[in-house]
Design a protein around this motif. Structure first.
Motif, PDB file in Angstrom:
ATOM      1  N   GLU A 221       0.837  -1.209   0.000  1.00  0.00           N
ATOM      2  CA  GLU A 221       0.000   0.000   0.000  1.00  0.00           C
ATOM      3  C   GLU A 221       0.866   1.251   0.000  1.00  0.00           C
ATOM      4  OE1 GLU A 221      -2.668  -0.148   3.296  1.00  0.00           O
ATOM      5  OE2 GLU A 221      -3.791  -1.874   2.529  1.00  0.00           O
ATOM      6  N   VAL A 222       1.912   1.238   0.833  1.00  0.00           N
ATOM      7  CA  VAL A 222       2.816   2.383   0.893  1.00  0.00           C
ATOM      8  C   VAL A 222       3.587   2.509  -0.414  1.00  0.00           C
ATOM      9  CG1 VAL A 222       4.861   3.340   2.021  1.00  0.00           C
ATOM     10  CG2 VAL A 222       3.036   2.339   3.401  1.00  0.00           C
ATOM     11  N   ARG A 223       4.085   1.375  -0.919  1.00  0.00           N
ATOM     12  CA  ARG A 223       4.827   1.419  -2.179  1.00  0.00           C
ATOM     13  C   ARG A 223       3.983   2.012  -3.297  1.00  0.00           C
ATOM     14  NH1 ARG A 223       6.140  -2.293  -6.402  1.00  0.00           N
ATOM     15  NH2 ARG A 223       3.874  -2.665  -6.404  1.00  0.00           N
ATOM     16  N   ASP A 224       2.738   1.550  -3.410  1.00  0.00           N
ATOM     17  CA  ASP A 224       1.862   2.051  -4.458  1.00  0.00           C
ATOM     18  C   ASP A 224       1.569   3.541  -4.287  1.00  0.00           C
ATOM     19  OD1 ASP A 224       1.820  -0.521  -5.375  1.00  0.00           O
ATOM     20  OD2 ASP A 224      -0.207  -0.983  -4.682  1.00  0.00           O
ATOM     21  N   ALA A 225       1.407   3.959  -3.049  1.00  0.00           N
ATOM     22  CA  ALA A 225       1.103   5.372  -2.777  1.00  0.00           C
ATOM     23  C   ALA A 225       2.239   6.282  -3.216  1.00  0.00           C
ATOM     24  CB  ALA A 225       0.810   5.568  -1.290  1.00  0.00           C
ATOM     25  N   ILE A 226       3.485   5.888  -2.916  1.00  0.00           N
ATOM     26  CA  ILE A 226       4.602   6.775  -3.290  1.00  0.00           C
ATOM     27  C   ILE A 226       4.823   6.777  -4.793  1.00  0.00           C
ATOM     28  CG2 ILE A 226       5.744   6.521  -1.050  1.00  0.00           C
ATOM     29  CD1 ILE A 226       7.842   4.754  -2.588  1.00  0.00           C
ATOM     30  N   LEU A 227       4.555   5.664  -5.471  1.00  0.00           N
ATOM     31  CA  LEU A 227       4.736   5.643  -6.916  1.00  0.00           C
ATOM     32  C   LEU A 227       3.638   6.438  -7.617  1.00  0.00           C
ATOM     33  CD1 LEU A 227       5.928   2.009  -7.751  1.00  0.00           C
ATOM     34  CD2 LEU A 227       7.276   4.062  -7.304  1.00  0.00           C
ATOM     35  N   ASN A 228       2.458   6.484  -7.025  1.00  0.00           N
ATOM     36  CA  ASN A 228       1.372   7.274  -7.599  1.00  0.00           C
ATOM     37  C   ASN A 228       1.555   8.767  -7.360  1.00  0.00           C
ATOM     38  OD1 ASN A 228      -0.098   5.210  -8.783  1.00  0.00           O
ATOM     39  ND2 ASN A 228      -1.241   4.764  -6.914  1.00  0.00           N
ATOM     40  N   GLU A 229       2.377   9.121  -6.359  1.00  0.00           N
ATOM     41  CA  GLU A 229       2.664  10.532  -6.079  1.00  0.00           C
ATOM     42  C   GLU A 229       4.179  10.697  -5.969  1.00  0.00           C
ATOM     43  OE1 GLU A 229       0.470  11.802  -2.665  1.00  0.00           O
ATOM     44  OE2 GLU A 229      -1.435  11.799  -3.743  1.00  0.00           O
ATOM     45  N   ILE A 230       4.859  10.339  -7.058  1.00  0.00           N
ATOM     46  CA  ILE A 230       6.315  10.321  -7.065  1.00  0.00           C
ATOM     47  C   ILE A 230       6.908  11.720  -6.873  1.00  0.00           C
ATOM     48  CG2 ILE A 230       6.623  10.639  -9.561  1.00  0.00           C
ATOM     49  CD1 ILE A 230       8.463   7.989  -7.458  1.00  0.00           C
ATOM     50  N   HIS A 231       6.102  12.737  -7.109  1.00  0.00           N
ATOM     51  CA  HIS A 231       6.570  14.123  -6.987  1.00  0.00           C
ATOM     52  C   HIS A 231       6.572  14.603  -5.534  1.00  0.00           C
ATOM     53  CE1 HIS A 231       2.207  14.240  -7.155  1.00  0.00           C
ATOM     54  NE2 HIS A 231       2.234  15.425  -6.579  1.00  0.00           N
ATOM     55  N   VAL A 232       6.020  13.801  -4.630  1.00  0.00           N
ATOM     56  CA  VAL A 232       5.948  14.194  -3.216  1.00  0.00           C
ATOM     57  C   VAL A 232       6.995  13.418  -2.421  1.00  0.00           C
ATOM     58  CG1 VAL A 232       4.509  14.357  -1.169  1.00  0.00           C
ATOM     59  CG2 VAL A 232       3.479  14.634  -3.438  1.00  0.00           C
ATOM     60  N   PRO A 233       8.092  14.064  -1.991  1.00  0.00           N
ATOM     61  CA  PRO A 233       9.110  13.358  -1.213  1.00  0.00           C
ATOM     62  C   PRO A 233       8.510  12.766   0.062  1.00  0.00           C
ATOM     63  CG  PRO A 233       9.956  15.465  -1.980  1.00  0.00           C
ATOM     64  CD  PRO A 233       8.478  15.455  -2.280  1.00  0.00           C
ATOM     65  N   PRO A 234       8.627  11.458   0.254  1.00  0.00           N
ATOM     66  CA  PRO A 234       7.970  10.810   1.392  1.00  0.00           C
ATOM     67  C   PRO A 234       8.744  10.983   2.699  1.00  0.00           C
ATOM     68  CG  PRO A 234       9.154   9.192   0.119  1.00  0.00           C
ATOM     69  CD  PRO A 234       9.307  10.492  -0.621  1.00  0.00           C
ATOM     70  N   VAL A 235       8.028  10.907   3.783  1.00  0.00           N
ATOM     71  CA  VAL A 235       8.630  10.917   5.119  1.00  0.00           C
ATOM     72  C   VAL A 235       8.337   9.551   5.731  1.00  0.00           C
ATOM     73  CG1 VAL A 235       8.667  12.004   7.385  1.00  0.00           C
ATOM     74  CG2 VAL A 235       8.232  13.396   5.340  1.00  0.00           C
ATOM     75  N   ILE A 236       9.373   8.745   5.914  1.00  0.00           N
ATOM     76  CA  ILE A 236       9.194   7.355   6.340  1.00  0.00           C
ATOM     77  C   ILE A 236       8.419   7.265   7.652  1.00  0.00           C
ATOM     78  CG2 ILE A 236      10.380   5.248   7.041  1.00  0.00           C
ATOM     79  CD1 ILE A 236      12.619   5.942   5.151  1.00  0.00           C
ATOM     80  N   LYS A 237       8.745   8.127   8.589  1.00  0.00           N
ATOM     81  CA  LYS A 237       8.092   8.081   9.892  1.00  0.00           C
ATOM     82  C   LYS A 237       6.581   8.236   9.741  1.00  0.00           C
ATOM     83  CE  LYS A 237       8.112  10.325  14.446  1.00  0.00           C
ATOM     84  NZ  LYS A 237       8.729  11.407  15.277  1.00  0.00           N
ATOM     85  N   ASN A 238       6.162   9.167   8.891  1.00  0.00           N
ATOM     86  CA  ASN A 238       4.729   9.402   8.691  1.00  0.00           C
ATOM     87  C   ASN A 238       4.055   8.234   7.982  1.00  0.00           C
ATOM     88  OD1 ASN A 238       5.177  11.884   9.843  1.00  0.00           O
ATOM     89  ND2 ASN A 238       5.144  13.023   7.912  1.00  0.00           N
ATOM     90  N   LEU A 239       4.741   7.671   6.979  1.00  0.00           N
ATOM     91  CA  LEU A 239       4.173   6.557   6.235  1.00  0.00           C
ATOM     92  C   LEU A 239       3.997   5.328   7.127  1.00  0.00           C
ATOM     93  CD1 LEU A 239       6.213   6.872   2.922  1.00  0.00           C
ATOM     94  CD2 LEU A 239       3.807   7.441   3.250  1.00  0.00           C
ATOM     95  N   ALA A 240       5.008   5.045   7.932  1.00  0.00           N
ATOM     96  CA  ALA A 240       4.930   3.903   8.840  1.00  0.00           C
ATOM     97  C   ALA A 240       3.789   4.089   9.837  1.00  0.00           C
ATOM     98  CB  ALA A 240       6.256   3.723   9.568  1.00  0.00           C
TER      99      ALA A 240
END
Length: 319
Positions: A221-240
């Motif tokens: 779910e997280v992997r798909d979310a970041i690939l769908n919004e590749i322009h948004v630098p992810p924050v691991i702490k928030n995603l977890a």
């Protein structure tokens, strides 16, 4: 439409019953009222089988894959989005990214596919014992021993190399006489397995942490979310936190499945998107960098060069 995949053998017959069709000489053609395309099955010997899928449905598809009783003795290789689609207008959707998965064990996975999702894949199953025999004394690699000998579920995912894609195309494009078909397709199935192991052997000796379907589902779910919004630098702490998992556990499982750290994985696909945008030549280098979330263009140029061997301006000029 709901598809329950409870066993590897007999899958085509069950699929045919679901859509009101039948399997003829190993081929299942999708009825026009359901979609288009085909699935073709091969029982290459008592230990190895292969299914080639090249189809799409008009309706949504919800699949449930259930681990079998013999799942720890059977290794499955899934090559996804392996055939290019010249008519696709979506170049960066997660479902269009070629990838391969190696898995075994009782992992029950649920997946939703919206209508018109294109299934262009090859699925190979092989007994662990046969794979060990094929490599013989050369099978002393640490990750290979984990794949064949682990008593717990495993799941590894890798990107598809150009050579793997080349062999996949040979499987669907080569005109083979019936007298040579089994021989040809068995060789090609084994070649795909060999090329997959070549990629996996590049990994460092991994520590296998216990996997369950809930954790795997959350990681994807997280992997798909970041690939769908590749322009948004992810924050691991928030995603977890969003998936109710500790940051350390998330990092461990992500690296175990994908073979690289979360940020390295994200950066790789971020640069693939940068490459695509620069090839289209509709945006300047600075516009591409800013569109992918870089606030510092010098940093964008440095990262791009690390992944592509040249700076973005030179790449766009020499594309």
């Amino acid at each position: 439409m709901e598809l329950n995949i409870k066993k590897e053998f007999g899958f085509l017959a069950g699929f045919a019953k679901l859509i009101g069709s039948e399997v003829v000489n190993g081929m299942l053609t999708i009825p026009e009222d359901k979609g288009n395309g085909y699935l073709r099955g091969f029982r290459l010997d008592n230990s190895i089988s292969m299914i080639v899928s090249n189809y799409e449905f008009n309706d949504d598809l919800f699949t449930k894959r259930f681990g079998s009783e013999n799942s720890l003795k059977r290794i499955l290789f899934s090559f996804n989005s392996i055939f290019p689609d010249p008519n696709s207008k979506i170049k960066n959707a997660k479902n269009d990214l070629p990838s391969l998965q190696v898995f075994k064990g009782k992992l029950n996975i649920e997946t939703f596919y919206p209508n018109k999702t294109k299934f262009k894949s090859i699925f190979i199953g092989i007994d662990s014992d046969m794979l060990v025999n094929l490599l013989g004394s050369n099978g002393d690699n640490a990750i290979f021993k984990k794949i064949t000998g682990s008593e717990q579920p495993i799941l590894f995912e890798e990107s598809v190399s150009p050579k793997i894609q080349e062999v996949a195309l040979e499987i669907i494009e080569t005109d083979v006489p019936d007298t040579l078909a089994d021989f040809f397709f068995k060789i090609k199935a084994e070649e795909l397995i060999c090329l997959t192991l070549k990629e996996l052997f590049k990994r460092e000796n991994p520590t296998l942490h216990v996997l369950n379907e809930i954790d795997v589902q959350k990681i994807y779910e997280v992997r798909d979310a970041i690939l769908n919004e590749i322009h948004v630098p992810p924050v691991i702490k928030n995603l977890a936190s969003q998936i109710g998992m500790s940051e350390s556990k998330f990092k461990r499982l992500f690296k175990q499945i994908f073979g690289s750290s979360f940020f390295s994985y994200y950066q790789k696909f971020r640069m693939k998107e940068a490459t695509r945008l620069l090839k289209e030549n509709k945006m300047s280098v600075s516009e591409v960098g800013y569109s992918l979330g870089f606030s510092n263009l010098s940093h964008f140029s440095k990262v791009f060069e690390e992944h592509n061997g040249m700076k973005p301006k030179a790449f766009q000029k020499n594309r």
